[in-house]
Enzyme design. Sequence first.
Site, PDB file in Angstrom:
ATOM      1  N   GLU A  38       0.850  -1.198   0.000  1.00 22.57           N
ATOM      2  CA  GLU A  38       0.000   0.000   0.000  1.00 22.57           C
ATOM      3  C   GLU A  38       0.886   1.249   0.000  1.00 22.57           C
ATOM      4  O   GLU A  38       1.857   1.343   0.748  1.00 22.57           O
ATOM      5  CB  GLU A  38      -0.882  -0.028   1.245  1.00 22.57           C
ATOM      6  CG  GLU A  38      -1.825   1.140   1.397  1.00 22.57           C
ATOM      7  CD  GLU A  38      -2.688   1.019   2.651  1.00 22.57           C
ATOM      8  OE1 GLU A  38      -3.648   1.786   2.779  1.00 22.57           O
ATOM      9  OE2 GLU A  38      -2.400   0.141   3.501  1.00 22.57           O
ATOM     10  N   LYS A 107      -9.148   2.962  -2.498  1.00 23.76           N
ATOM     11  CA  LYS A 107      -9.516   2.332  -1.236  1.00 23.76           C
ATOM     12  C   LYS A 107     -10.951   2.673  -0.847  1.00 23.76           C
ATOM     13  O   LYS A 107     -11.353   3.830  -0.825  1.00 23.76           O
ATOM     14  CB  LYS A 107      -8.544   2.772  -0.145  1.00 23.76           C
ATOM     15  CG  LYS A 107      -8.608   1.951   1.127  1.00 23.76           C
ATOM     16  CD  LYS A 107      -7.422   2.308   2.026  1.00 23.76           C
ATOM     17  CE  LYS A 107      -7.366   1.430   3.267  1.00 23.76           C
ATOM     18  NZ  LYS A 107      -6.153   1.724   4.066  1.00 23.76           N
ATOM     19  N   CYS A 140      -5.776  -3.055   1.923  1.00 22.34           N
ATOM     20  CA  CYS A 140      -5.636  -3.116   3.374  1.00 22.34           C
ATOM     21  C   CYS A 140      -6.972  -3.300   4.087  1.00 22.34           C
ATOM     22  O   CYS A 140      -7.534  -4.391   4.085  1.00 22.34           O
ATOM     23  CB  CYS A 140      -4.896  -1.861   3.856  1.00 22.34           C
ATOM     24  SG  CYS A 140      -4.306  -1.945   5.570  1.00 22.34           S
TER      25      CYS A 140
END
Length: 258
Positions: A38, A107, A140
Site C-alpha cells: 500500500e 480504497k 488493506c
Amino acid sequence: MRAGVFQCEGGGLTPDERLNKLSAALRQQKLDLVVCPELFMSGYDVGDSLPELAEPLEGPFALQVAELARTSHTAIVYGYPERVDGNLYNAAACISQEGQLMANHRKLLLPPGAELRYFKQGGGLTLFDLNGFCCSILICYDAEYPEAVRAAAEAGAQVIIVPTALVKKWSTVALQLMPTRSFENGVWLLYANHAGIENESDYFGGSCIVRPDGKDAARAGANEELIFTELDVDSVTAAQTRLPYLADVRRLRNILNE
C-alpha cells in the site's frame, strides 16, 4: 501464473529508490505478476509529504513502472497516492506485462487515523483478467471485511490482491484474518506489506500468498523479501466445489430474510 509479493523496506527512501529495489528483485526472479505494498510509491507513514508526492494515474512514476513491467515482462500492482482534481485517493494500479494500465482501485474504506485527513473514499469493485485469472484489488482495511472479499468472489474473482501497510500490533490480520478470507471464498489471496520502520510505523512484515484452501503457499518474515508461488485455477475450482460457500450463502440470505 507465477506470482510474487515484494515486501519492501522503504522507510526514508524516494520513489525512485523504492522502484530501484523492485527492479533489482525482478532481475533475480522471473514472475508473471508482482504485488507491492500500500502506498508503495510514496511510503505510507510520510505525513504531510503525501500531497506533494501524489501523482495522477498516469504520472511520471506510473510511466517508470510501465517501463519496468515491459522490460521484465512482469505485471506490477503497486500502491500510490492518486491526485485527481485536487483530491487525493489511496489507490493501487495494475500495469500489464506490456506496460499498459489494466486496473486502478481506490480504497473503499478509510480506517480511523491519518488517512481520513488526506484521502477521499473510493467506490466499487475493481476486477480485471490477467493470464487466465479473474483478479480483484482491495487495499488493506477493505479486505478485513468479509463482505468486500465475498463481493469480489461472487463477481468472479479468483485472485484477491491486497496491498497493505500493517504494523506489528495488528499482526492477527496477516496471520489469521487473511487466511480466513481466502478459505471462506475459495480464492487465492496475495497480501503485500511493508517491512522495517517508517517514522512512527513499525511494520509487521508477514506478507503472504494464501491458497484457496486457506493454507499458506508462501509467507515472508519481518525483513525485506520477495516471496512467490505458482497460482492455478484448478485449486480455486476444487476449493469452491469442496465447500460451496459462494453458492450456499445465497440460500442462507434467503433463509435469514424469511
